[in-house]
Design an enzyme around this catalytic site. Structure first.
Site, PDB file in Angstrom:
ATOM      1  CG  ASN A  86       2.234   3.241  -5.798  1.00 27.54           C
ATOM      2  OD1 ASN A  86       2.648   4.252  -6.351  1.00 27.54           O
ATOM      3  ND2 ASN A  86       2.861   2.065  -5.874  1.00 27.54           N
ATOM      4  N   GLY A 116      -6.873  -6.167 -21.140  1.00 25.04           N
ATOM      5  CA  GLY A 116      -5.594  -6.865 -21.277  1.00 25.04           C
ATOM      6  C   GLY A 116      -4.732  -6.710 -20.033  1.00 25.04           C
ATOM      7  CD  GLU A 120       5.862   1.820  -8.700  1.00 18.82           C
ATOM      8  OE1 GLU A 120       4.764   1.594  -8.176  1.00 18.82           O
ATOM      9  OE2 GLU A 120       6.745   0.947  -8.805  1.00 18.82           O
ATOM     10  CG  HIS A 169       3.424  -2.304 -15.018  1.00 19.15           C
ATOM     11  ND1 HIS A 169       3.093  -3.530 -14.474  1.00 19.15           N
ATOM     12  CD2 HIS A 169       4.521  -2.513 -15.795  1.00 19.15           C
ATOM     13  CE1 HIS A 169       3.941  -4.439 -14.926  1.00 19.15           C
ATOM     14  NE2 HIS A 169       4.808  -3.856 -15.717  1.00 19.15           N
ATOM     15  N   GLY A 223       0.775  -1.239   0.000  1.00 16.68           N
ATOM     16  CA  GLY A 223       0.000   0.000   0.000  1.00 16.68           C
ATOM     17  C   GLY A 223       0.803   1.285   0.000  1.00 16.68           C
ATOM     18  CG  MET A 274      -1.041  -8.254  -6.395  1.00 18.37           C
ATOM     19  SD  MET A 274      -0.007  -7.332  -7.551  1.00 18.37           S
ATOM     20  CE  MET A 274       1.028  -8.656  -8.135  1.00 18.37           C
ATOM     21  NE  ARG A 275      -9.721 -10.461  -8.079  1.00 21.57           N
ATOM     22  CZ  ARG A 275     -10.090 -11.744  -8.066  1.00 21.57           C
ATOM     23  NH1 ARG A 275      -9.429 -12.613  -7.347  1.00 21.57           N
ATOM     24  NH2 ARG A 275     -11.135 -12.156  -8.769  1.00 21.57           N
TER      25      ARG A 275
END
Ligand code: GRF
Length: 201
Positions: free
Chosen positions: A16, A144, A175, A110, A14, A91-92
């Site tokens: 970010n 995608g 980031e 990313h 967490g 993460m999905r």
């Protein structure tokens, strides 16, 4: 706090999310965090959100069919009335109905200069490929893998003695900077998507 409402989705550390919350608290990002949702009840990021007194929802994904899970997510985000969904280490992969529920209103961060090194362990992928420059990317989410239109990027040089850990740490600094900046631009500026390009007017 004021402005548009963010829904943050996370699965882990967490950092970010924290950077975004810090920018809001400092008055540098005009937005409100409407809800922080995690698919992992034990995610450290969820505990951090709780400590900050933000609305949190723990929505375990284990053993839940993908479509059902995404429908629960959409319902939770809609009931929190969010304007923009920000994936922050979530993460999905998202299903089409989820993407369609928030058209051009889902961002992801990313840790590579996309389209290079999508998927897991992007920093290690960059190291083993031998690139001299990598970085991070904020992009809209489509169906995608790390493939939607790019909103912002920052470059980070790869050093001779880098390990995946040292490189990841330097990318993470960028980031934290570009995610809030991209959110601010998407919420505050006029823009349109032309082909794959996000054009700020
Ligand atoms: C970050 O490296 C982000 O780019 C990737 O997942 C990681 C999440 O880190 N999508 P954190 O949970 O925000 O610290």
């Amino acid at each position: 706090m004021s402005g548009k409402r963010l829904g943050i989705l996370l699965s882990g550390r967490g950092s970010n999310f924290q950077a975004i919350a810090d920018q809001i608290a400092a008055g540098r990002l005009n937005a409100t965090i409407g809800v922080v949702i995690s698919n992992r009840p034990d995610a450290p990021g969820l505990a951090l959100a709780r400590e900050r007194g933000l609305p949190v929802v723990s929505l375990p994904s284990k053993a839940v069919p993908r479509e059902d899970y995404d429908a629960q997510l959409v319902a939770s985000l809609k009931s929190s009335d969010v304007d923009l969904v920000c994936l922050a280490g979530f993460m999905r992969l998202l299903t089409a109905p989820f993407i369609q529920a928030f058209p051009q209103r889902i961002l992801n961060i990313h840790p590579s200069l996309l389209p290079a090194f999508s998927g897991l362990n992007a920093q290690a992928q960059a190291l083993s490929h031998g690139v001299k420059i990598t970085g991070c990317t904020v992009h809209f989410v489509d169906e995608g893998l790390d493939s939607g239109p790019i909103v912002g990027q920052a470059a980070v040089p790869v050093l001779n003695d880098d390990t995946a850990e040292t490189l990841s740490a330097r990318i993470l600094v960028e980031e934290h900077r570009i995610y809030s900046e991209a959110i601010g631009r998407v919420l505050g500026e006029q823009w349109h998507v032309q082909g794959r390009r996000v054009v700020f007017e």
